[in-house]
Design an enzyme around this catalytic site. Sequence first.
Site, mmCIF file in Angstrom:
data_model
loop_
_atom_site.group_PDB
_atom_site.id
_atom_site.type_symbol
_atom_site.label_atom_id
_atom_site.label_comp_id
_atom_site.label_asym_id
_atom_site.label_seq_id
_atom_site.Cartn_x
_atom_site.Cartn_y
_atom_site.Cartn_z
ATOM 1 N N ALA A 209 2.000 33.335 6.432
ATOM 2 C CA ALA A 209 3.455 33.498 6.380
ATOM 3 C C ALA A 209 4.176 32.157 6.389
ATOM 4 C CB ALA A 209 3.922 34.358 7.549
ATOM 5 N N GLY B 24 0.986 -20.066 -11.132
ATOM 6 C CA GLY B 24 -0.070 -19.336 -11.821
ATOM 7 C C GLY B 24 -1.274 -19.068 -10.949
ATOM 8 N N ALA C 283 -7.406 14.425 7.251
ATOM 9 C CA ALA C 283 -7.095 14.973 5.932
ATOM 10 C C ALA C 283 -5.835 15.826 6.012
ATOM 11 C CB ALA C 283 -8.275 15.797 5.411
ATOM 12 N N PHE D 40 -6.374 11.264 -1.377
ATOM 13 C CA PHE D 40 -5.950 9.993 -0.765
ATOM 14 C C PHE D 40 -6.475 9.844 0.657
ATOM 15 C CE2 PHE D 40 -1.833 10.812 -3.355
ATOM 16 C CZ PHE D 40 -2.470 10.468 -4.533
ATOM 17 N N ILE D 41 -7.710 10.262 0.906
ATOM 18 C CA ILE D 41 -8.236 10.268 2.264
ATOM 19 C C ILE D 41 -8.961 8.952 2.560
ATOM 20 C CG2 ILE D 41 -9.660 11.502 3.931
ATOM 21 C CD1 ILE D 41 -7.165 13.017 2.776
ATOM 22 N N ARG E 172 -0.212 -29.198 -2.897
ATOM 23 C CA ARG E 172 -0.034 -29.114 -4.346
ATOM 24 C C ARG E 172 1.126 -30.000 -4.798
ATOM 25 N NH1 ARG E 172 -2.990 -27.589 -8.820
ATOM 26 N NH2 ARG E 172 -1.573 -26.843 -10.456
ATOM 27 N N GLU F 63 0.057 5.595 14.822
ATOM 28 C CA GLU F 63 -0.363 5.212 13.467
ATOM 29 C C GLU F 63 0.643 4.247 12.854
ATOM 30 O OE1 GLU F 63 -1.180 7.239 9.066
ATOM 31 O OE2 GLU F 63 -0.780 8.516 10.809
ATOM 32 N N GLY G 104 -0.188 17.210 -4.948
ATOM 33 C CA GLY G 104 1.096 17.879 -5.100
ATOM 34 C C GLY G 104 1.934 17.978 -3.851
ATOM 35 N N GLN H 9 13.748 -28.758 -2.681
ATOM 36 C CA GLN H 9 14.687 -28.064 -1.793
ATOM 37 C C GLN H 9 14.507 -26.548 -1.860
ATOM 38 O OE1 GLN H 9 19.040 -27.795 -2.643
ATOM 39 N NE2 GLN H 9 19.267 -28.962 -0.733
#
Length: 384
Positions: free
Chosen positions: A178, A343, A127, A159-160, A271, A245, A132, A282
């Site tokens: 401080a 589509g 976390a 957003f955890i 397809r 990460e 903000g 092409q």
Amino acid sequence: MKRTLYSSDHEAFRESVAAFVQREVVPNLERWEEDAIIDRGVWLAAGKQGLLGLAAPEEYGGAGGADYRFRNVILEEFAKVHATALASSFSLQDDIAIPYIAEIGNEEQKQRFLPPMIAGERIGAIAMTEPGTGSDLQGIKTSAKQVAGGWVVNGAKTFITNGINSDLVITVAKTDPAGGPNAFTLFVVEREMEGFGRGRKLKKVGLHAQDTAELVYEDVFVPDENVLGEIGGGFGQLKNMLPLERLSIAAHAVAVAEAVLAETITYTKDRRAFGQRIADFQNTQFELAEMQTLVNVARVYVDQAILSFNAGEFTDVDAAQAKWWTSDLQNDVIDRCLQLHGGYGFMLEYPVGRAYQDARIQRIFGGANEIMKMIIGRKIVGRP
């Protein structure tokens, strides 16, 4: 170009992972999407099969290896079936939470936290982000005030990843009012601690099966034995762990791009339109040629990055380059593949549609790509 990253041991491990995926993952993917959460059973199954804690020391139940190629095998096999949400959740555990404990934790913490995490019994999270703050970690307001025997934590995170399922949350809090670079400390906050709660399970553009949530800290007492590393050392610890990460994000990005491109090639061959296969136009061939080349180049780069990480030579700049380039490439390739589907690409029953949703976050989490470019640019011009 022949790929030389893996040995026979890695390919044997791949067979085990592929069997796990077909048995424990594929039958549950739709349900996880609908429920907007991954049930804990797959975590326990992964722990039982030895898919968690691959780099953790053997004495705590891990595989005892620092070879990231085994982790990459898991990412590739998950990508083939579009288990992106699960891959992200597992990466949080194996590439972030477990390494933090293994690298920064003291012996007592390793013995207490690592075995259940490696077994899939306890799920980890980290976390950092707050409402903000975003990528501006200096703006963190969650505070920790020292009291007898520990610290009292107050604040909120958002957003955890693994936010709902998590049992152990590595929390960044300000321990020096401080401010400054030495003002932040890491704490392992446990699910059962009084005052620690979950806010909303957030609705997202993609990764619907992955539980992303808000966390709330209201006078949470965290004992001294749950302080992770040195008081005031939080930023340095975070910086040291971020390259892994970001490597995991890059590795997953290339794996997903490869999987979506392979499926698109098959689709264009099957397809037909205007009396011929879509693959015979092409423009289609030009698109496929460009994407195949780009993905191949990215694969070579990431493979080399993995070997560099294994050798202990992978830097924060290397990680930033790998993360921004591959996540941008992933989004570009999936977008172009969706266009070739026409589509049908916009329908979630086709994997490319879901991949399109899930890919967008790659350019944001782990540090937004703009931040990655700042890291690289500052190194180039010699700024700290």
